[in-house]
Design an enzyme around this catalytic site. Structure first.
Site, PDB file in Angstrom:
ATOM      1  N   HIS A  83       2.466   3.344  -9.128  1.00 41.36           N
ATOM      2  CA  HIS A  83       2.543   1.933  -9.825  1.00 41.36           C
ATOM      3  C   HIS A  83       3.780   1.159 -10.292  1.00 41.36           C
ATOM      4  O   HIS A  83       4.568   0.571  -9.621  1.00 41.36           O
ATOM      5  CB  HIS A  83       1.299   1.555 -10.426  1.00 41.36           C
ATOM      6  CG  HIS A  83       0.260   2.445  -9.033  1.00 41.36           C
ATOM      7  ND1 HIS A  83      -0.473   1.190  -7.906  1.00 41.36           N
ATOM      8  CD2 HIS A  83      -0.935   2.414  -9.822  1.00 41.36           C
ATOM      9  CE1 HIS A  83      -1.241   2.586  -7.542  1.00 41.36           C
ATOM     10  NE2 HIS A  83      -1.721   2.934  -8.508  1.00 41.36           N
TER      11      HIS A  83
ATOM     12  N   LEU B 214       9.908 -21.625  -4.054  1.00 38.14           N
ATOM     13  CA  LEU B 214       8.582 -20.709  -3.767  1.00 38.14           C
ATOM     14  C   LEU B 214       7.874 -20.649  -4.759  1.00 38.14           C
ATOM     15  O   LEU B 214       7.687 -20.614  -5.797  1.00 38.14           O
ATOM     16  CB  LEU B 214       9.638 -18.392  -3.421  1.00 38.14           C
ATOM     17  CG  LEU B 214       8.454 -17.961  -2.851  1.00 38.14           C
ATOM     18  CD1 LEU B 214       8.168 -17.756  -2.159  1.00 38.14           C
ATOM     19  CD2 LEU B 214       8.465 -16.354  -3.896  1.00 38.14           C
TER      20      LEU B 214
ATOM     21  N   ASP C 127       0.423  -1.211  -0.188  1.00 41.02           N
ATOM     22  CA  ASP C 127       0.062   0.176   0.156  1.00 41.02           C
ATOM     23  C   ASP C 127       0.879   1.307   0.077  1.00 41.02           C
ATOM     24  O   ASP C 127       1.670   1.395   0.753  1.00 41.02           O
ATOM     25  CB  ASP C 127      -0.666   0.048   1.234  1.00 41.02           C
ATOM     26  CG  ASP C 127      -1.957   0.831   0.890  1.00 41.02           C
ATOM     27  OD1 ASP C 127      -2.219   1.069   0.228  1.00 41.02           O
ATOM     28  OD2 ASP C 127      -3.032   1.284   2.109  1.00 41.02           O
TER      29      ASP C 127
ATOM     30  N   ARG D 126      -5.333  -1.622   8.194  1.00 42.52           N
ATOM     31  CA  ARG D 126      -6.879  -2.741   8.132  1.00 42.52           C
ATOM     32  C   ARG D 126      -5.769  -3.842   7.804  1.00 42.52           C
ATOM     33  O   ARG D 126      -5.095  -3.413   6.916  1.00 42.52           O
ATOM     34  CB  ARG D 126      -7.803  -1.481   7.102  1.00 42.52           C
ATOM     35  CG  ARG D 126      -8.217  -0.512   7.684  1.00 42.52           C
ATOM     36  CD  ARG D 126      -9.246   0.280   7.213  1.00 42.52           C
ATOM     37  NE  ARG D 126      -8.607   0.381   5.835  1.00 42.52           N
ATOM     38  CZ  ARG D 126      -7.469   1.915   5.593  1.00 42.52           C
ATOM     39  NH1 ARG D 126      -7.418   2.648   6.672  1.00 42.52           N
ATOM     40  NH2 ARG D 126      -7.517   2.204   4.499  1.00 42.52           N
TER      41      ARG D 126
HETATM   42  C1  FPP Z   1      -1.649   0.440  -3.292  1.00 35.79           C
HETATM   43  O1  FPP Z   1      -1.141   1.663  -3.303  1.00 35.79           O
HETATM   44  C2  FPP Z   1      -1.644  -0.462  -4.013  1.00 35.79           C
HETATM   45  C3  FPP Z   1      -2.129  -1.149  -5.175  1.00 35.79           C
HETATM   46  C4  FPP Z   1      -3.466  -0.981  -5.322  1.00 35.79           C
HETATM   47  C5  FPP Z   1      -1.610  -1.508  -6.563  1.00 35.79           C
HETATM   48  C6  FPP Z   1      -0.433  -2.739  -6.094  1.00 35.79           C
HETATM   49  C7  FPP Z   1       0.185  -2.831  -7.365  1.00 35.79           C
HETATM   50  C8  FPP Z   1       1.677  -2.916  -7.489  1.00 35.79           C
HETATM   51  C9  FPP Z   1       2.980  -2.632  -6.470  1.00 35.79           C
HETATM   52  C10 FPP Z   1       2.175  -2.634  -8.947  1.00 35.79           C
HETATM   53  C11 FPP Z   1       1.522  -3.966  -9.301  1.00 35.79           C
HETATM   54  C12 FPP Z   1       2.427  -5.190  -8.994  1.00 35.79           C
HETATM   55  C13 FPP Z   1       3.138  -5.804 -10.252  1.00 35.79           C
HETATM   56  C14 FPP Z   1       4.214  -6.977  -9.660  1.00 35.79           C
HETATM   57  C15 FPP Z   1       3.170  -5.611 -11.274  1.00 35.79           C
HETATM   58  P1  FPP Z   1      -2.680   2.948  -3.327  1.00 35.79           P
HETATM   59  O2  FPP Z   1      -3.010   2.807  -4.603  1.00 35.79           O
HETATM   60  O3  FPP Z   1      -3.586   2.426  -2.571  1.00 35.79           O
HETATM   61  O4  FPP Z   1      -1.729   4.463  -2.804  1.00 35.79           O
HETATM   62  P2  FPP Z   1      -2.773   4.396  -2.180  1.00 35.79           P
HETATM   63  O5  FPP Z   1      -3.056   4.489  -1.303  1.00 35.79           O
HETATM   64  O6  FPP Z   1      -1.204   5.826  -1.486  1.00 35.79           O
HETATM   65  O7  FPP Z   1      -3.612   5.761  -3.103  1.00 35.79           O
END
Ligand code: FPP
Length: 242
Positions: free
Chosen positions: A30, A124, A13, A187
């Site tokens: 991202h 893994l 997150d 959470r």
């Molecule tokens: C949360 O940050 C993250 C996500 C919704 C997506 C997680 C995705 C990645 C780490 C990239 C994709 C992964 C791969 C391996 C291709 P958020 O956008 O909710 O951040 P915020 O809480 O600051 O808004």
């Protein structure tokens, strides 16, 4: 080495906030986040961890602006295309939990190909949670069990904790011992709620794009120092680490 730690799950997150703090679009976060995921996957494989589950896209993430959703799908597709051979070389078995049928066709195909390529690997077990929601998963398991009762394949009193676990998308994988969430939020956000009954929860203030191998090791060290009682009298985790 990590005998008492079979499964680590991570809620990655903070990508959006990380990017916004730098005056950049959320998508920039991202991209960096995907690079960090790659580092943590490699590290987990090197540690000989058995199971790593990463929350990459939740059922609720579909409600984000369309541009962000399609960017995340693009990133996922690119990641699979670029990394599937690397995963295979590292003896990683790639898997996905979630409602894969809701994903664009090209992503479904890439998932299928990477799963097939790596299915016999013994290192893994890496699961991406994509289009995943714990409540939806439990609903689907309840429907599958109800169907079996209706067909006479199962009696009502054969619905047990085990039969529910066996009908979840994580069937066959031990419950997570440790769940890490980054970015200071505390959470579960619809992630592995059934499976998390006895998990240790570790909340890190670090935003995911800044997350490091050192942070991951600290979380493991924290876990190894905890006492897990499972509601009973139990011993302390005594394993040492790195
Ligand atoms: C949360 O940050 C993250 C996500 C919704 C997506 C997680 C995705 C990645 C780490 C990239 C994709 C992964 C791969 C391996 C291709 P958020 O956008 O909710 O951040 P915020 O809480 O600051 O808004």
């Amino acid at each position: 080495m990590l005998k008492k730690l079979q499964h680590v799950a991570v809620i990655m997150d903070g990508n959006g906030r990380w990017a916004q703090l730098r005056g950049k679009p959320r998508t920039y976060g991202h991209v960096k986040g995907a690079r960090i995921a790659k580092k943590i996957i490699t590290h987990a494989a090197d540690l000989k961890l058995k199971n790593l589950t990463l929350y990459a896209f939740s059922s609720e993430n579909w409600f984000r602006p369309e541009g962000e959703v399609s960017f995340l799908m693009l990133l996922l597709g690119r990641y699979l295309k670029k990394e599937s051979q690397n995963l295979h070389k590292k003896n990683i078995r790639f898997d996905v939990i979630g409602e894969v049928n809701k994903l664009p066709d090209n992503i479904q195909k890439a998932i299928h190909q990477t799963r097939e390529l790596t299915k016999n690997n013994t290192g893994l077990h890496l699961a991406f949670a994509i289009s995943y929601g714990s409540r939806q998963e439990i609903v689907l398991a309840a429907q599958a069990l109800a169907e079996k009762v209706k067909n006479g394949e199962l009696k009502v009193d054969q619905i047990t904790e085990k039969s529910i676990s066996d009908n979840l998308m994580t069937a066959g994988t031990p419950d997570p011992d440790l769940i890490i969430r980054t970015s200071g939020e505390s959470r579960l956000s619809n992630f592995l709620m059934w499976q998390a009954s006895y998990s240790e929860l570790y909340f890190s203030p670090v935003l995911w794009p800044d997350y490091s191998v050192k942070d991951f090791n600290e979380a493991i060290q924290y876990y190894l120092g905890r006492e897990r009682r499972f509601g009973k009298v139990f011993q302390k985790n005594e394993e040492s680490f790195v």
